[in-house]
Design a protein around this motif. Sequence first.
Motif, PDB file in Angstrom:
ATOM      1  N   GLY A   1       0.663  -1.394  -0.024  1.00 33.85           N
ATOM      2  CA  GLY A   1      -0.064   0.116  -0.117  1.00 33.85           C
ATOM      3  C   GLY A   1       0.811   1.103   0.076  1.00 33.85           C
ATOM      4  O   GLY A   1       1.801   1.271  -0.540  1.00 33.85           O
ATOM      5  N   ALA A   2       0.236   2.189   0.358  1.00 33.52           N
ATOM      6  CA  ALA A   2       1.015   3.678   0.653  1.00 33.52           C
ATOM      7  C   ALA A   2       2.490   3.311   0.984  1.00 33.52           C
ATOM      8  O   ALA A   2       3.409   4.010   0.657  1.00 33.52           O
ATOM      9  CB  ALA A   2       0.084   4.582   1.464  1.00 33.52           C
ATOM     10  N   GLY A   3       2.575   2.660   2.396  1.00 34.94           N
ATOM     11  CA  GLY A   3       3.825   2.535   2.789  1.00 34.94           C
ATOM     12  C   GLY A   3       4.717   1.396   2.258  1.00 34.94           C
ATOM     13  O   GLY A   3       5.935   1.508   1.908  1.00 34.94           O
TER      14      GLY A   3
ATOM     15  N   ASP B   1       1.062  -9.187  -1.504  1.00 39.60           N
ATOM     16  CA  ASP B   1      -0.022  -8.561  -1.673  1.00 39.60           C
ATOM     17  C   ASP B   1      -1.388  -9.510  -1.746  1.00 39.60           C
ATOM     18  O   ASP B   1      -1.128 -10.220  -3.022  1.00 39.60           O
ATOM     19  CB  ASP B   1       0.132  -7.140  -2.196  1.00 39.60           C
ATOM     20  N   LYS B   2      -2.363  -9.203  -1.177  1.00 40.11           N
ATOM     21  CA  LYS B   2      -3.434 -10.044  -1.592  1.00 40.11           C
ATOM     22  C   LYS B   2      -4.071  -9.624  -2.951  1.00 40.11           C
ATOM     23  O   LYS B   2      -4.755 -10.376  -3.511  1.00 40.11           O
ATOM     24  CB  LYS B   2      -4.581 -10.072  -0.490  1.00 40.11           C
TER      25      LYS B   2
ATOM     26  N   LYS C   1      -4.627   4.403  -1.481  1.00 38.00           N
ATOM     27  CA  LYS C   1      -6.079   4.355  -0.902  1.00 38.00           C
ATOM     28  C   LYS C   1      -6.782   5.632  -0.777  1.00 38.00           C
ATOM     29  O   LYS C   1      -7.697   5.544  -0.696  1.00 38.00           O
ATOM     30  CB  LYS C   1      -5.687   3.680   0.592  1.00 38.00           C
ATOM     31  N   PRO C   2      -6.076   6.794  -0.508  1.00 38.11           N
ATOM     32  CA  PRO C   2      -6.751   8.299  -0.404  1.00 38.11           C
ATOM     33  C   PRO C   2      -7.588   8.342  -1.763  1.00 38.11           C
ATOM     34  O   PRO C   2      -8.339   9.108  -1.652  1.00 38.11           O
ATOM     35  CB  PRO C   2      -5.520   9.138  -0.171  1.00 38.11           C
TER      36      PRO C   2
ATOM     37  N   PHE D   1      -1.782 -12.726   3.780  1.00 39.84           N
ATOM     38  CA  PHE D   1      -0.907 -13.216   4.962  1.00 39.84           C
ATOM     39  C   PHE D   1      -1.906 -13.673   6.057  1.00 39.84           C
ATOM     40  O   PHE D   1      -3.001 -13.007   6.181  1.00 39.84           O
ATOM     41  CB  PHE D   1      -0.196 -11.994   5.198  1.00 39.84           C
TER      42      PHE D   1
ATOM     43  N   TYR E   1      -7.147 -10.161  13.147  1.00 36.90           N
ATOM     44  CA  TYR E   1      -5.868 -11.338  13.437  1.00 36.90           C
ATOM     45  C   TYR E   1      -4.689 -10.888  13.778  1.00 36.90           C
ATOM     46  O   TYR E   1      -3.794 -11.679  14.006  1.00 36.90           O
ATOM     47  CB  TYR E   1      -5.994 -12.326  12.282  1.00 36.90           C
TER      48      TYR E   1
ATOM     49  N   GLY F   1       2.918   2.027   8.634  1.00 37.82           N
ATOM     50  CA  GLY F   1       1.629   2.497   8.149  1.00 37.82           C
ATOM     51  C   GLY F   1       0.693   2.342   9.209  1.00 37.82           C
ATOM     52  O   GLY F   1       0.573   2.359  10.504  1.00 37.82           O
ATOM     53  N   ASP F   2      -0.743   2.086   8.545  1.00 38.18           N
ATOM     54  CA  ASP F   2      -2.001   2.334   9.632  1.00 38.18           C
ATOM     55  C   ASP F   2      -1.806   0.915  10.494  1.00 38.18           C
ATOM     56  O   ASP F   2      -2.609   1.195  11.578  1.00 38.18           O
ATOM     57  CB  ASP F   2      -3.130   1.823   8.905  1.00 38.18           C
TER      58      ASP F   2
ATOM     59  N   PRO G   1      -3.318   7.087  11.643  1.00 28.75           N
ATOM     60  CA  PRO G   1      -3.562   6.181  10.397  1.00 28.75           C
ATOM     61  C   PRO G   1      -3.751   7.157   9.042  1.00 28.75           C
ATOM     62  O   PRO G   1      -4.873   7.313   8.451  1.00 28.75           O
ATOM     63  CB  PRO G   1      -4.603   5.364  10.634  1.00 28.75           C
ATOM     64  N   THR G   2      -2.604   7.731   8.457  1.00 30.50           N
ATOM     65  CA  THR G   2      -2.498   8.327   7.373  1.00 30.50           C
ATOM     66  C   THR G   2      -1.666   7.935   6.304  1.00 30.50           C
ATOM     67  O   THR G   2      -0.784   7.427   6.646  1.00 30.50           O
ATOM     68  CB  THR G   2      -2.623   9.963   7.539  1.00 30.50           C
ATOM     69  N   ALA G   3      -2.023   8.415   5.004  1.00 24.10           N
ATOM     70  CA  ALA G   3      -0.648   7.930   3.926  1.00 24.10           C
ATOM     71  C   ALA G   3       0.427   8.880   4.226  1.00 24.10           C
ATOM     72  O   ALA G   3       1.507   8.396   3.962  1.00 24.10           O
ATOM     73  CB  ALA G   3      -1.520   8.200   2.561  1.00 24.10           C
ATOM     74  N   GLN G   4       0.159   9.791   4.818  1.00 26.11           N
ATOM     75  CA  GLN G   4       1.320  10.921   5.058  1.00 26.11           C
ATOM     76  C   GLN G   4       2.350  10.041   6.222  1.00 26.11           C
ATOM     77  O   GLN G   4       3.488   9.930   6.090  1.00 26.11           O
ATOM     78  CB  GLN G   4       0.915  12.003   5.798  1.00 26.11           C
TER      79      GLN G   4
END
Length: 429
Positions: A10-12, A36-37, A44-45, A80, A275, A308-309, A323-326
């Motif tokens: 993702g973003a990270g 990745d799934k 995501k934003p 995962f 999980y 990340g988040d 929990p941001t993309a930043q």
Amino acid sequence: MQKIIIIGGGAGGLELATDLGDKLGKTDKAQITLIDKNSYHLWKPLLHEVATGVLDEQVDNIFYAAQGQQHNFEFTQGTFTNLDRDQKQITIINHQDETLTIDYDILVIAIGSTSNDFGTPGVKEHCIFLDDQNAAIRLRETLINKFTSFCSIIDNDQSSEEDKIRIAIVGGGATGVELASELPHMVETFGACGRNKMCSDLLDVSVIEATDRILPALPEKTAASITKTLEKQGIHVLTKTMITKAESDGFYPKEGDTIKADIMIWTAGVKAPDYLKEIAGLESSRSNQLVVKPTLQTSRDDSIFVIGDCAYAMQDNGHASPPTAQAAHQMAKICYENIINILNNNPLKSFKYTDNGTIISLHDTAQGVVKIAGKSEMSVKGWFALIIHRLLYRMHQASLLGIFKAIRFARASKVMYKTKSTSIFSNRD
Ligand SMILES: Cc1cc2nc3c(=O)[nH]c(=O)nc-3n(C[C@H](O)[C@H](O)[C@H](O)COP(=O)(O)OP(=O)(O)OC[C@H]3O[C@@H](n4cnc5c(N)ncnc54)[C@H](O)[C@@H]3O)c2cc1C
């Protein structure tokens, strides 16, 4: 050779895999694998734009396998499911439903977050969550199906004056607000595509927020101004409205009448996947995030990083990074440096979150605050804010593709959107 596994592109995670691949994969100093799934990355934003047809996921995606080939990392598609810290192995289920175990020397968990229903009855059953690209595409289909069936009612003259498409969104954060502000435009575009009786007057959109105002991350004045912009678009902003239950006909607040809705969307907060809670004995927060040290290594295992988040990284101010993309981007950069530092036996760096501000896009305008060096705050509004908002995405692309390819990507997307201008996908740039 060291095996570095990154779970979540993702973003990270994708920025990290790209940087590590360029640095270590290229010179065979380490074997980098991204898991990745999904088969492709979409920032995501932008999910609310996918959901409302402003953005076409087929134009703006980046295939992991292709990215890996160009940046010297391997890609495995799989979900995962488990972690064995003693054996230094993870378990994934691949897209053929086979269970695989993969060894690691260094593991990075970057699987993001999912919507948090806070245990509210009926939400899981009746609401749509905007958790990933698949959910965004499903929401778009739901909206289009609803618009289409509503058109048939109008065409057959079966509608009464009061008939409207009722869409209720719970959660007055960035996701809920940005999604709501795209909906009137989506209906207008749909109307322009031959369904000329459709217009935004036929839409009844509510943004429902439990606290006394929307957008808590922004100053009160800015949030009030954004509320006005939404109201001008015909969107109802219902604050101090705590939802206690969802049923098939709508949301039930603690006080007052049922908020009837045809489409119910829940964007009221996020948590790390269930999980992850105490997975393999790792320490986790109340919202399932894995607790990390300032180096971004988990508090109980130095060979596992979390970014990340899904990371719980406490800051000097006593709050965890948001929990941001930043934050995910900044964590990816520190994690990259620390992995290199480990391999070179150098001391590790500490992650310190810098808040660069928040900008909310409101279809053809935007509003928010920009912070310089995380401190002095400047309000931005209108086209200038919109340009900054768009630039954030282009900067993410530049960190994945390099600046020149990112420019070519932006130009190519523009051509695609212009060519497809008769579809619901409108030109966003
Ligand atoms: C509509 C919307 C608007 C937003 N707007 C902003 C904004 O304006 N500014 C901002 O800073 N932030 C914004 N955010 C938040 C931002 O998108 C997230 O904070 C950010 O994407 C988190 O990055 P991440 O790398 O932790 O996770 P993600 O970007 O969510 O990536 C997680 C990755 O992990 C993969 N994955 C998940 N589970 C598994 C599994 N079990 N196995 C394998 N792979 C898995 C997913 O497929 C995904 O590719 C917004 C979010 C939404 C939904």
